[in-house]
Design a protein around this motif. Structure first.
Motif, mmCIF file in Angstrom:
data_model
loop_
_atom_site.group_PDB
_atom_site.id
_atom_site.type_symbol
_atom_site.label_atom_id
_atom_site.label_comp_id
_atom_site.label_asym_id
_atom_site.label_seq_id
_atom_site.Cartn_x
_atom_site.Cartn_y
_atom_site.Cartn_z
ATOM 1 N N THR A 7 0.901 -1.290 0.182
ATOM 2 C CA THR A 7 0.210 -0.118 -0.017
ATOM 3 C C THR A 7 0.965 1.236 0.018
ATOM 4 N N PHE A 8 1.864 1.190 0.777
ATOM 5 C CA PHE A 8 2.880 2.394 0.915
ATOM 6 C C PHE A 8 4.138 2.330 -0.324
ATOM 7 N N VAL A 9 4.338 1.411 -0.454
ATOM 8 C CA VAL A 9 5.510 1.159 -1.833
ATOM 9 C C VAL A 9 4.948 0.190 -2.423
ATOM 10 N N PRO A 10 4.344 0.340 -3.680
ATOM 11 C CA PRO A 10 3.912 -1.079 -4.280
ATOM 12 C C PRO A 10 4.876 -1.074 -5.171
ATOM 13 N N ARG A 11 5.781 -0.531 -5.933
ATOM 14 C CA ARG A 11 6.907 -0.911 -6.897
ATOM 15 C C ARG A 11 7.968 -0.341 -6.420
ATOM 16 N N PRO A 12 8.811 -1.246 -5.469
ATOM 17 C CA PRO A 12 10.063 -0.695 -5.076
ATOM 18 C C PRO A 12 11.220 -0.713 -6.046
ATOM 19 N N ASP A 13 12.051 0.359 -5.895
ATOM 20 C CA ASP A 13 13.003 0.138 -6.761
ATOM 21 C C ASP A 13 14.305 -0.651 -6.219
ATOM 22 N N PHE A 14 14.367 -0.707 -4.746
ATOM 23 C CA PHE A 14 15.243 -1.665 -4.170
ATOM 24 C C PHE A 14 14.521 -2.447 -3.053
ATOM 25 N N GLY A 15 14.983 -3.815 -2.623
ATOM 26 C CA GLY A 15 14.213 -4.256 -1.592
ATOM 27 C C GLY A 15 14.840 -5.608 -1.297
ATOM 28 N N SER A 16 14.527 -6.074 -0.153
ATOM 29 C CA SER A 16 15.056 -7.430 0.318
ATOM 30 C C SER A 16 13.971 -8.030 1.420
ATOM 31 N N ARG A 17 14.178 -9.382 1.408
ATOM 32 C CA ARG A 17 13.019 -10.276 2.103
ATOM 33 C C ARG A 17 13.818 -11.151 2.567
ATOM 34 N N HIS A 18 13.442 -11.462 4.017
ATOM 35 C CA HIS A 18 13.969 -12.647 4.566
ATOM 36 C C HIS A 18 12.745 -13.542 5.230
ATOM 37 N N GLN A 19 12.877 -14.823 5.821
ATOM 38 C CA GLN A 19 11.837 -15.376 6.251
ATOM 39 C C GLN A 19 12.377 -16.469 7.173
ATOM 40 N N THR A 20 11.736 -16.981 7.914
ATOM 41 C CA THR A 20 11.881 -18.315 8.776
ATOM 42 C C THR A 20 10.514 -19.008 9.416
ATOM 43 N N VAL A 21 10.773 -19.849 9.643
ATOM 44 C CA VAL A 21 9.478 -20.716 10.245
ATOM 45 C C VAL A 21 9.952 -20.828 11.886
ATOM 46 N N ILE A 22 9.228 -20.331 12.674
ATOM 47 C CA ILE A 22 9.137 -20.361 14.012
ATOM 48 C C ILE A 22 8.287 -21.450 14.692
ATOM 49 N N PRO A 23 8.663 -22.554 15.507
ATOM 50 C CA PRO A 23 7.757 -23.414 16.040
ATOM 51 C C PRO A 23 7.244 -22.979 17.203
ATOM 52 N N ALA A 24 6.265 -22.029 16.920
ATOM 53 C CA ALA A 24 5.390 -21.560 18.078
ATOM 54 C C ALA A 24 4.051 -20.864 17.215
ATOM 55 N N PRO A 25 3.179 -20.848 17.872
ATOM 56 C CA PRO A 25 1.795 -20.250 17.426
ATOM 57 C C PRO A 25 2.005 -18.804 16.826
ATOM 58 N N VAL A 26 1.131 -18.313 16.058
ATOM 59 C CA VAL A 26 1.384 -17.003 15.442
ATOM 60 C C VAL A 26 1.195 -16.055 16.643
ATOM 61 N N GLU A 27 0.424 -16.205 17.632
ATOM 62 C CA GLU A 27 0.169 -14.869 18.683
ATOM 63 C C GLU A 27 1.463 -15.175 19.653
ATOM 64 N N ALA A 28 1.851 -16.038 19.874
ATOM 65 C CA ALA A 28 3.399 -16.370 20.710
ATOM 66 C C ALA A 28 4.464 -15.455 19.935
#
Length: 187
Positions: A7-28
């Motif tokens: 919504t705020f930066v729809p088409r970035p000129d630069f970017g990075s993305r990182h992810q992981t899976v954590i063995p805990a519920p979303v709320e925690a």
């Protein structure tokens, strides 16, 4: 992934993305993230604080200013949108390639000003965190994304040079942040 950040930066000129899976519920995991944010600089850990200190000192030397106050993610990045416990987006408008001479615009105080800002020579950036249930593991997939939109070609050229220098460190910070979040969430 763009979610609310798109919504705020729809088409970035630069970017990075990182992810992981954590063995805990979303709320925690969301609660652990909130604890990290509330802890400010202490929540990020010593290595991340050291990287921010190096950047701050380079800015101080380049600008010729005296002591530069310690940065806090909560102070420099505005909260633009939040959908607990699923997503949070912070943003900032600046000229980061100047290494501290123009880190943020005081006239950009919220989402409306962020969206409307279009002054040449600047860039807008978002930092987002997204938390979703991971069906395969029963844990939480956490994705952090940085998106940068430059407002003219001169800013884009300057940001390109800066991005080449800073992106490896920015990626390191994100990976360390995710690791610290994992430890906090499963503790």
């Amino acid at each position: 992934m763009s979610g609310l950040a798109g919504t705020f930066v729809p088409r970035p000129d630069f970017g990075s993305r990182h992810q992981t899976v954590i063995p805990a519920p979303v709320e925690a995991v969301w609660a652990a993230w909130q604890e990290m944010e509330q802890a400010g600089g202490e929540g990020w850990g010593p290595i991340v604080r050291a990287l921010f200190t190096v950047r701050r000192q380079l800015g101080r030397l380049k600008s010729g200013r005296g002591e530069v106050p310690e940065e806090d993610l909560r102070d420099s990045f505005l909260l633009l949108a939040e959908d607990p416990p699923r997503e949070m987006v912070r943003g900032i408008v600046g000229q980061w390639w100047t290494m501290g001479a123009a880190d943020g615009r005081p006239d950009v105080t919220g989402p409306r000003e962020f969206l409307a800002f279009d002054e040449p020579g600047y860039a807008k950036a978002t930092f987002s965190m997204r938390f979703t249930a991971d069906a395969a593991t029963g844990g939480t997939r956490v994705v952090t994304e940085t998106r940068v939109l430059c407002l003219d070609e001169a800013a884009r050229r300057a940001m390109r040079r800066y991005w080449r220098l800073i992106e490896p460190f920015s990626s390191l910070v994100r990976r360390m942040m995710l690791s610290r979040l994992r430890k906090r969430a499963v503790a």
